[in-house]
Motif scaffolding. Structure first.
Motif, mmCIF file in Angstrom:
data_model
loop_
_atom_site.group_PDB
_atom_site.id
_atom_site.type_symbol
_atom_site.label_atom_id
_atom_site.label_comp_id
_atom_site.label_asym_id
_atom_site.label_seq_id
_atom_site.Cartn_x
_atom_site.Cartn_y
_atom_site.Cartn_z
ATOM 1 N N LEU A 75 -3.886 -1.410 -6.741
ATOM 2 C CA LEU A 75 -5.073 -0.716 -6.233
ATOM 3 C C LEU A 75 -4.758 0.771 -6.194
ATOM 4 O O LEU A 75 -3.707 1.169 -5.669
ATOM 5 N N HIS A 76 -5.652 1.575 -6.755
ATOM 6 C CA HIS A 76 -5.476 3.013 -6.778
ATOM 7 C C HIS A 76 -6.649 3.650 -6.038
ATOM 8 O O HIS A 76 -7.806 3.375 -6.374
ATOM 9 N N ILE A 77 -6.337 4.477 -5.058
ATOM 10 C CA ILE A 77 -7.370 5.212 -4.352
ATOM 11 C C ILE A 77 -7.104 6.696 -4.566
ATOM 12 O O ILE A 77 -6.011 7.193 -4.241
ATOM 13 N N THR A 78 -8.064 7.395 -5.128
ATOM 14 C CA THR A 78 -7.903 8.827 -5.371
ATOM 15 C C THR A 78 -8.670 9.611 -4.309
ATOM 16 O O THR A 78 -9.567 9.089 -3.649
ATOM 17 N N GLU A 79 -8.256 10.886 -4.164
ATOM 18 C CA GLU A 79 -8.919 11.788 -3.210
ATOM 19 C C GLU A 79 -9.128 11.099 -1.854
ATOM 20 O O GLU A 79 -10.248 11.032 -1.344
ATOM 21 N N THR A 80 -8.057 10.613 -1.298
ATOM 22 C CA THR A 80 -8.156 9.835 -0.065
ATOM 23 C C THR A 80 -8.787 10.626 1.074
ATOM 24 O O THR A 80 -8.639 11.864 1.169
ATOM 25 N N GLN A 81 -9.494 9.888 1.924
ATOM 26 C CA GLN A 81 -10.171 10.466 3.077
ATOM 27 C C GLN A 81 -9.743 9.709 4.328
ATOM 28 O O GLN A 81 -9.320 8.549 4.233
ATOM 29 N N PRO A 82 -9.839 10.330 5.500
ATOM 30 C CA PRO A 82 -9.421 9.637 6.727
ATOM 31 C C PRO A 82 -10.089 8.269 6.907
ATOM 32 O O PRO A 82 -9.463 7.346 7.432
ATOM 33 N N GLU A 83 -11.321 8.125 6.444
ATOM 34 C CA GLU A 83 -12.017 6.842 6.594
ATOM 35 C C GLU A 83 -11.468 5.756 5.667
ATOM 36 O O GLU A 83 -11.851 4.592 5.758
ATOM 37 N N ASP A 84 -10.559 6.128 4.778
ATOM 38 C CA ASP A 84 -9.876 5.124 3.958
ATOM 39 C C ASP A 84 -8.763 4.437 4.745
ATOM 40 O O ASP A 84 -8.208 3.428 4.290
ATOM 41 N N SER A 85 -8.427 4.967 5.902
ATOM 42 C CA SER A 85 -7.371 4.375 6.731
ATOM 43 C C SER A 85 -7.785 2.973 7.161
ATOM 44 O O SER A 85 -8.856 2.778 7.753
ATOM 45 N N ALA A 86 -6.945 1.998 6.835
ATOM 46 C CA ALA A 86 -7.254 0.589 7.099
ATOM 47 C C ALA A 86 -6.085 -0.252 6.589
ATOM 48 O O ALA A 86 -5.118 0.277 6.045
ATOM 49 N N VAL A 87 -6.212 -1.569 6.755
ATOM 50 C CA VAL A 87 -5.261 -2.491 6.133
ATOM 51 C C VAL A 87 -5.909 -3.027 4.863
ATOM 52 O O VAL A 87 -7.068 -3.453 4.881
ATOM 53 N N TYR A 88 -5.176 -2.989 3.778
ATOM 54 C CA TYR A 88 -5.668 -3.469 2.495
ATOM 55 C C TYR A 88 -4.908 -4.733 2.093
ATOM 56 O O TYR A 88 -3.682 -4.783 2.188
ATOM 57 N N PHE A 89 -5.660 -5.738 1.667
ATOM 58 C CA PHE A 89 -5.071 -7.005 1.232
ATOM 59 C C PHE A 89 -5.405 -7.262 -0.230
ATOM 60 O O PHE A 89 -6.552 -7.108 -0.645
ATOM 61 N N CYS A 90 -4.412 -7.684 -0.975
ATOM 62 C CA CYS A 90 -4.679 -8.197 -2.301
ATOM 63 C C CYS A 90 -4.707 -9.717 -2.231
ATOM 64 O O CYS A 90 -4.220 -10.315 -1.263
#
Lengths: 116, 113
Positions: A75-90
């Motif tokens: 998983l690639h997230i570009t231009e991250t923002q504070p609201e991207d803060s979370a737990v990510y599961f594959c």
């Protein structure tokens, strides 16, 4: 059965940077790979998925890549923002005719923190 | 909101208590699921229901008893639990078993004392 390994377990980035989370799977028959985002106090939410007939999929700032030969996806997230803060599961499953789409095997999760 | 609601959101119970978790989905889906989410462990699928019929029980101890009276409601009845059963219990639904996307509720945080 299927085994999904996810790395890293925690990831801290500065706002605007990119974040990459990697997963490997063991069952070569797996052909469906979703990514879920879980914010504090909420249930997981599907953010993007990929099926084995493609190598990459993008949706605005997020993208997923799949390497079937090596049995890993990212998983690639570009231009991250504070609201991207979370737990990510594959996760992985064997979908399609004769498969069990709903039998998702999940990774242990990555806590992503985006610092302002 | 995901369209899947769960009550209560938090529950503390003793090992001799009997309690129930409730899940309701407003999405018109036919399949519903119970998952267990423990710290530092992957989500574990516990039970699957399709059109009210149980299609999967992933070797879950009998102290967990699911009930699905209709396609919109799912219960998890709890009795004589152990401290290691403390976890976040998530309910999810999907259009059907062949559907890829599952919609999760916010979960019930269960603490067994």
């Amino acid at each position: 059965g299927e085994n999904v390994e996810q790395h890293p377990s925690t990831l801290s980035v500065q706002e605007g940077d990119s974040a990459v989370i990697k997963c490997t799977y063991s069952d070569s028959a797996s052909n469906y790979f979703p990514w879920y985002k879980q914010e504090l106090g909420k249930g997981p939410q599907l953010i993007i998925d990929i099926r084995s007939n493609v190598g990459e999929k993008k949706d605005q700032r997020i993208a997923v890549t799949l390497n079937k030969t090596a049995k890993h996806f990212s998983l690639h997230i570009t231009e991250t923002q504070p609201e991207d803060s979370a737990v990510y599961f594959c996760a992985a499953s064997i979908g399609g005719s004769g498969g069990s789409n709903y039998k998702l095997t999940f990774g242990k999760g990555t806590l992503l923190t985006v610092n302002p | 909101e995901t369209g899947v609601t769960q009550t209560p959101r938090h529950l503390v119970m003793g090992m001799t208590n009997k309690k129930s978790l409730k899940c309701e989905q407003h999405l018109g889906h036919n399949a519903m699921y119970w998952y267990k989410q423990s710290a530092k462990k992957p989500l574990e699928l516990m039970f699957v229901y399709n059109f009210k019929e149980q299609t999967e029980n992933n070797s879950v101890p009998s102290r967990f008893s699911p009930e699905c009276p209709n396609s919109s409601h799912l219960f998890l009845h709890l009795h004589t639990l152990q401290p290691e059963d403390s976890a976040l219990y998530l309910c999810a639904s999907s259009k059907g078993l062949s559907s890829y996307e599952q919609y999760f509720g916010p979960g019930t945080r269960l603490t067994v004392t």
